[in-house]
Motif scaffolding. Structure first.
Motif, short mmCIF file in Angstrom:
data_model
loop_
_atom_site.label_atom_id
_atom_site.label_comp_id
_atom_site.label_asym_id
_atom_site.label_seq_id
_atom_site.Cartn_x
_atom_site.Cartn_y
_atom_site.Cartn_z
N VAL A 178 9.24 -1.21 -2.47
CA VAL A 178 8.09 -1.76 -3.18
C VAL A 178 8.56 -2.56 -4.39
CG1 VAL A 178 6.05 -1.20 -4.55
CG2 VAL A 178 6.50 0.03 -2.42
N ALA A 179 9.50 -1.98 -5.14
CA ALA A 179 9.99 -2.64 -6.35
C ALA A 179 10.65 -3.98 -6.04
CB ALA A 179 10.98 -1.72 -7.07
N LEU A 180 11.25 -4.09 -4.86
CA LEU A 180 11.99 -5.31 -4.53
C LEU A 180 11.15 -6.38 -3.81
CD1 LEU A 180 15.31 -3.66 -3.32
CD2 LEU A 180 15.01 -5.02 -5.38
N VAL A 181 10.10 -5.96 -3.11
CA VAL A 181 9.40 -6.93 -2.27
C VAL A 181 7.98 -7.26 -2.72
CG1 VAL A 181 8.35 -5.31 -0.60
CG2 VAL A 181 9.08 -7.58 0.18
N ALA A 182 7.32 -6.35 -3.45
CA ALA A 182 5.88 -6.49 -3.68
C ALA A 182 5.55 -7.31 -4.93
CB ALA A 182 5.23 -5.12 -3.78
N ASP A 183 4.45 -8.06 -4.84
CA ASP A 183 3.83 -8.69 -6.01
C ASP A 183 2.73 -7.78 -6.57
OD1 ASP A 183 5.12 -11.39 -5.88
OD2 ASP A 183 4.09 -11.44 -3.94
N LEU A 193 0.87 -1.16 0.00
CA LEU A 193 0.00 0.00 0.00
C LEU A 193 0.92 1.22 0.00
CD1 LEU A 193 -3.04 0.72 0.21
CD2 LEU A 193 -2.77 0.71 2.70
N LEU A 194 1.03 1.86 -1.16
CA LEU A 194 2.03 2.91 -1.38
C LEU A 194 1.35 4.27 -1.47
CD1 LEU A 194 4.96 3.77 -2.20
CD2 LEU A 194 4.31 3.26 -4.56
N GLY A 195 1.89 5.24 -0.74
CA GLY A 195 1.34 6.59 -0.82
C GLY A 195 2.11 7.55 0.05
N PRO A 196 1.93 8.85 -0.16
CA PRO A 196 2.61 9.85 0.65
C PRO A 196 2.18 9.76 2.11
CG PRO A 196 1.54 10.84 -1.28
CD PRO A 196 1.04 9.44 -1.16
N ASN A 197 2.93 10.40 2.99
CA ASN A 197 2.51 10.51 4.38
C ASN A 197 1.15 11.20 4.44
OD1 ASN A 197 4.85 9.34 5.41
ND2 ASN A 197 5.93 11.29 5.47
N SER A 227 2.35 -1.23 4.34
CA SER A 227 2.27 0.15 3.87
C SER A 227 3.67 0.74 3.84
CB SER A 227 1.38 0.99 4.78
OG SER A 227 2.06 1.31 5.99
N THR A 228 3.87 1.63 2.89
CA THR A 228 5.19 2.26 2.77
C THR A 228 5.08 3.49 1.89
OG1 THR A 228 7.51 1.88 2.18
CG2 THR A 228 5.85 0.88 0.76
N HIS A 229 6.10 4.33 1.95
CA HIS A 229 6.23 5.41 0.98
C HIS A 229 7.59 5.33 0.29
CE1 HIS A 229 7.82 7.07 4.81
NE2 HIS A 229 8.73 7.59 4.03
N VAL A 230 8.27 4.18 0.45
CA VAL A 230 9.60 3.97 -0.11
C VAL A 230 9.49 3.16 -1.40
CG1 VAL A 230 11.92 3.11 0.32
CG2 VAL A 230 10.58 4.04 2.21
N LEU A 231 9.72 3.81 -2.51
CA LEU A 231 9.53 3.16 -3.81
C LEU A 231 10.48 1.99 -4.03
CD1 LEU A 231 9.15 6.35 -6.06
CD2 LEU A 231 7.33 4.88 -5.19
N ALA A 284 2.59 -5.78 -14.09
CA ALA A 284 1.68 -5.27 -15.12
C ALA A 284 1.58 -3.76 -15.07
CB ALA A 284 0.30 -5.90 -14.96
N LEU A 285 1.52 -3.20 -13.86
CA LEU A 285 1.38 -1.75 -13.72
C LEU A 285 2.63 -1.01 -14.17
CD1 LEU A 285 -0.45 -1.50 -10.28
CD2 LEU A 285 -1.44 -1.30 -12.57
N THR A 286 3.77 -1.66 -14.11
CA THR A 286 5.02 -1.00 -14.49
C THR A 286 5.55 -1.51 -15.83
OG1 THR A 286 6.28 -2.59 -13.15
CG2 THR A 286 5.68 -0.50 -12.11
N ALA A 287 4.71 -2.19 -16.61
CA ALA A 287 5.15 -2.72 -17.91
C ALA A 287 5.49 -1.61 -18.88
CB ALA A 287 4.07 -3.62 -18.49
N HIS A 288 4.82 -0.47 -18.78
CA HIS A 288 5.03 0.63 -19.71
C HIS A 288 5.51 1.90 -19.02
CE1 HIS A 288 3.06 -1.78 -22.78
NE2 HIS A 288 2.10 -2.01 -21.91
N SER A 289 5.79 1.82 -17.73
CA SER A 289 6.21 3.00 -16.96
C SER A 289 6.92 2.51 -15.72
CB SER A 289 4.99 3.83 -16.58
OG SER A 289 5.33 4.88 -15.71
N ASP A 290 8.07 3.11 -15.38
CA ASP A 290 8.73 2.66 -14.16
C ASP A 290 7.94 3.12 -12.94
OD1 ASP A 290 9.58 5.28 -13.30
OD2 ASP A 290 11.34 5.14 -14.57
N LEU A 291 8.23 2.51 -11.81
CA LEU A 291 7.43 2.74 -10.61
C LEU A 291 7.44 4.20 -10.18
CD1 LEU A 291 5.67 1.68 -8.34
CD2 LEU A 291 7.75 1.00 -7.12
#
Length: 261
Positions: free
Chosen positions: A196-201, A38-42, A189-193, A219-226
Motif C-alpha cells: 500500500v505504501a509503495l503503490v497507492a495514492d 482497500l486495506l483491511g484484515p482477512n 484490495s490487500t492486507h499487505v501494508l 494526508a492520512l499518514t502525515a502524522h502517523s505511519d501507515l
C-alpha cells in the motif's frame, strides 16, 4: 487528473449472508489517474464489496456505481472494467494463449491483442504451456491478462500480488502506477501494508464490514505511519473494541488530522 465525477462510487453498502453481515456500511470513491487501496484484515469485507461492484452479489442497501452506472447496465463492461477476483477457473489442460483466445472471442476483443498482452504480463515464454504447470504467480499474471484484453480504463483487483515473487510484485507495482499515470483508475484490495505504501495514492481502511477511514495516503499518514494508523483503526491491532470514526471519501480534500479523530 481532474474529473467531474468519480470512476467508482460506493455509498453506504451493506450485504449479509444469512446471519453473517459481510458488509455493514462501506463508502468511498475512486478517481481516474489514481490507485486506491482497500486495506483491511482477512474477512473485513473487501472481496464482498468488490463482488457487489462487479454485479456478482446484490447489496441489501447502498449503491455501487461505475461512472454513475451499475456494472450490470454497462453496454460493454469488459471494455470498461478489467477485474481479477481470483486466479481460479482456469482449465488445466489449456494454454494461456488458448484461455485468452476464448476470452477475446467472448468479449469481442481482437485476437491480435493476445500476443502483446501476454508480453505485457510476462507470460510470452510460457504462453503455449498448459496451465497445469503454472505457479500461483503465473496464474495471477494470466488472470490479469484476461482482465486487460478489453483495454479497460478501470482495474478492480482482489489481492493481485498473491503468489507473486519479489520481482513479480515489483513488476505489478510498476504496471499499476503506469496504468494510473495514463489516466486509468485502479481499485485493489490487500492486507499487505508495505505494498500500500509503495503503490497507492488513496486509502480506505475497512474492518468488520465498515469503512473506517478514507482519504489521500500522504494526508492520512502525515502524522502517523501507515502501520500505526492501521493497527490503531482495526481489530488487527487490539483484542479490545475500538471506537472508529470515518474520514472523508477517498479523493476528497478533507483528509487532514481531523480525519483521524
Amino acid at each position: 487528473m481532474t474529473t467531474t465525477s468519480p470512476s467508482i462510487e460506493i455509498t453506504h453498502l451493506a450485504k449479509s449472508y444469512g446471519s453473517t453481515q459481510a458488509v455493514a456500511d462501506v463508502s468511498f470513491h475512486a478517481e481516474s489517474g489514481r490507485v486506491l487501496a482497500l486495506l483491511g484484515p482477512n474477512g473485513a469485507g473487501k472481496t464482498t464489496t468488490m463482488r457487489i461492484l462487479l454485479g456478482l452479489a446484490t447489496a441489501e442497501s447502498g449503491h455501487a456505481l461505475i461512472d454513475g452506472t451499475a456494472y450490470s447496465d454497462l453496454s460493454s463492461p469488459a471494455h470498461r472494467v478489467g477485474a481479477v477476483l481470483d486466479a481460479g477457473g482456469l482449465h488445466p489442460d489449456r494454454t494461456a494463449r488458448e484461455h485468452l483466445r476464448i476470452t477475446a472471442a467472448m468479449i469481442g476483443a481482437s485476437q491480435r491483442i493476445i500476443s502483446p498482452v501476454l508480453q505485457q504480463v510476462g507470460l510470452a515464454d510460457a504462453a503455449d504451456r498448459p496451465v497445469r504447470g503454472y505457479s500461483l504467480g503465473m496464474r495471477q499474471r494470466l488472470a490479469l491478462a484476461n482482465a486487460l484484453l478489453g483495454d479497460p480504463s478501470i482495474l478492480v483487483l482482489d489481492e493481485p500480488a498473491n503468489g507473486l515473487d519479489p520481482a513479480g510484485i515489483r513488476w505489478l507495482r510498476q504496471y499499476l502506477r503506469a496504468f494510473a499515470a495514463q489516466g486509468g483508475t485502479v481499485l485493489l484490495s490487500t492486507h499487505v501494508l508495505t505494498e500500500v505504501a509503495l503503490v497507492a495514492d488513496d486509502l480506505v481502511i475497512i474492518d468488520r464490514g465498515r469503512s473506517l477511514i478514507t482519504g489521500a495516503l500522504d494526508a492520512l499518514t502525515a502524522h502517523s505511519d501507515l502501520e500505526q494508523l492501521y493497527l490503531s483503526m482495526t481489530s488487527a491491532g487490539s483484542d479490545q473494541p475500538i471506537h472508529h470514526a470515518s474520514g472523508a471519501p477517498a479523493g476528497s480534500t478533507s483528509t487532514d488530522r481531523e480525519t483521524l479523530r
